[in-house]
Write a protein that holds these residues in place. Structure first.
Motif, PDB file in Angstrom:
ATOM      1  N   SER A 299       0.825  -1.214   0.000  1.00 38.34           N
ATOM      2  CA  SER A 299       0.000   0.000   0.000  1.00 38.34           C
ATOM      3  C   SER A 299       0.852   1.254   0.000  1.00 38.34           C
ATOM      4  N   HIS A 300       0.462   2.208  -0.827  1.00 41.02           N
ATOM      5  CA  HIS A 300       1.144   3.503  -0.790  1.00 41.02           C
ATOM      6  C   HIS A 300       0.363   4.490   0.075  1.00 41.02           C
ATOM      7  N   THR A 301      -0.962   4.531  -0.129  1.00 36.69           N
ATOM      8  CA  THR A 301      -1.774   5.463   0.654  1.00 36.69           C
ATOM      9  C   THR A 301      -2.608   4.689   1.676  1.00 36.69           C
TER      10      THR A 301
ATOM     11  N   LYS B 189       5.125   6.379   2.923  1.00 36.88           N
ATOM     12  CA  LYS B 189       3.736   6.167   2.540  1.00 36.88           C
ATOM     13  C   LYS B 189       2.957   7.458   2.772  1.00 36.88           C
TER      14      LYS B 189
ATOM     15  N   ASP C 209     -10.730   7.207  -3.867  1.00 38.13           N
ATOM     16  CA  ASP C 209     -10.232   6.190  -4.812  1.00 38.13           C
ATOM     17  C   ASP C 209      -8.707   6.070  -4.779  1.00 38.13           C
ATOM     18  N   GLN C 210      -8.065   6.976  -4.047  1.00 32.48           N
ATOM     19  CA  GLN C 210      -6.604   6.913  -3.923  1.00 32.48           C
ATOM     20  C   GLN C 210      -6.150   6.036  -2.754  1.00 32.48           C
TER      21      GLN C 210
ATOM     22  N   ASP D 276      -5.313   2.917  -0.641  1.00 32.00           N
ATOM     23  CA  ASP D 276      -4.952   1.528  -0.939  1.00 32.00           C
ATOM     24  C   ASP D 276      -5.376   0.597   0.193  1.00 32.00           C
ATOM     25  N   LEU D 277      -5.326   1.110   1.396  1.00 29.76           N
ATOM     26  CA  LEU D 277      -5.616   0.298   2.577  1.00 29.76           C
ATOM     27  C   LEU D 277      -6.377   1.173   3.570  1.00 29.76           C
TER      28      LEU D 277
ATOM     29  N   LYS E  82     -11.978  -1.393  -1.140  1.00 31.67           N
ATOM     30  CA  LYS E  82     -10.566  -1.295  -0.769  1.00 31.67           C
ATOM     31  C   LYS E  82     -10.273  -2.317   0.296  1.00 31.67           C
ATOM     32  N   LYS E  83      -9.021  -2.673   0.373  1.00 25.75           N
ATOM     33  CA  LYS E  83      -8.584  -3.576   1.429  1.00 25.75           C
ATOM     34  C   LYS E  83      -8.849  -2.910   2.771  1.00 25.75           C
TER      35      LYS E  83
END
Ligand SMILES: Nc1ncnc2c1ncn2[C@@H]1O[C@H](COP(=O)(O)OP(=O)(O)OP(=O)(O)O)[C@@H](O)[C@H]1O
Ligand SMILES: [Mg+2]
Length: 186
Positions: free
Chosen positions: A43-45, A70, A116-117, A119-120, A151-152
Motif C-alpha cells: 500500500s502507498h496510501t 507512505k 479512490d486513492q 490503498d488500505l 478497498k482492502k
C-alpha cells in the motif's frame, strides 16, 4: 439498551480495565503484525484514524508509514452529513481536537485525498469477530465508506475486543482482516 449498545458498553469497560503496560505492549505487537503484512507493504496510501483513549495506538503506525514514505490519509468527519473527507497528514501538528476527544486534520493545512486513492483502510471500532463483523462507535461512517469503496480493510483489536460472533444489521460492512496480539484471526 439494544444488543449492539450492550456490547459497546461492555467492551469500553474491558478496555478501561486494561493495564497501561498491556496497552503499550499489545499495541506494539499489533502494529508489528500490521507493518509486516503483505498488504501494508503493497500500500502507498493508508487511511487511518488518530487513536484516543484505549484504541490500539496508531501514532507509532503513522510514524512507521512516514518512515516508509507512505501517504497517510486521516479522516475529518462531518457529523451533519454523516460523511468523512480524508486529508494527507504529514505531521501530528496538523491536527485539532474535535468532538469526543477525536483528533482530526486541519483542512487549512492539509491536502484532501480522494477515496479512490486509498490503498488500505485501517478501520476503527470497538468489537470484532472472526468473520470480520464489527461494531464501531455507532455513527455508521465506516459502514458507509466500505459500502462505497472496494478497498482492502483491516481492523486492529485487543483481546478484550474480540467476540465469537456479533449482531449485525443489513448495512453493516465487514472488514477483510482483523489483527490481534496473536496475529490474524481473519
Ligand atoms: N450505507 C448506509 N447508508 C445509510 N445509513 C447507514 C449506512 N450504513 C450505516 N448507516 C446508519 O448508521 C447508523 C449507525 O450504524 P451502526 O450502529 O452500524 O454504526 P457503527 O458500525 O458502529 O459505526 P461506524 O461505521 O462509524 O464505525 C445506523 O442508524 C445505520 O442505519
Ligand atoms: Mg455498523
Amino acid at each position: 439498551m439494544n444488543q449492539k449498545s450492550l456490547i459497546r458498553a461492555k467492551t469500553k469497560e474491558a478496555l478501561e480495565a486494561m493495564s497501561d503496560q498491556d496497552y503499550i505492549d499489545d499495541s506494539q505487537q499489533i502494529a508489528k503484525q500490521l507493518v509486516s503484512s503483505a498488504f501494508w507493504q503493497a500500500s502507498h496510501t493508508v487511511a487511518i484514524t488518530i487513536s484516543r483513549h484505549r484504541e490500539v495506538d496508531t501514532y507509532q503506525i503513522i510514524d512507521q508509514a512516514w518512515k516508509e514514505k507512505k501517504r497517510v490519509a486521516v479522516p475529518r468527519t462531518d457529523l451533519k452529513e454523516k460523511s468523512m473527507q480524508f486529508y494527507e497528514l504529514s505531521s501530528f501538528t496538523q491536527l485539532e481536537k474535535r468532538y469526543s476527544d477525536l483528533m482530526e486534520p486541519l483542512p487549512e493545512v492539509c491536502t484532501p485525498v480522494a477515496e479512490d486513492q486509498l490503498d488500505l483502510i485501517i478501520v476503527p471500532g470497538l468489537a470484532f469477530d472472526g468473520s470480520g463483523s464489527r461494531l464501531g462507535f455507532g455513527g455508521g461512517f465506516y459502514d458507509r465508506l466500505l459500502a462505497r469503496v472496494e478497498k482492502k480493510s483491516v481492523a486492529l483489536a485487543f483481546s478484550c475486543q474480540l467476540y465469537p460472533g456479533l449482531p449485525t444489521e443489513a448495512h453493516d460492512q465487514p472488514v477483510d482482516h482483523v489483527i490481534t496480539v496473536d496475529g490474524f484471526i481473519r
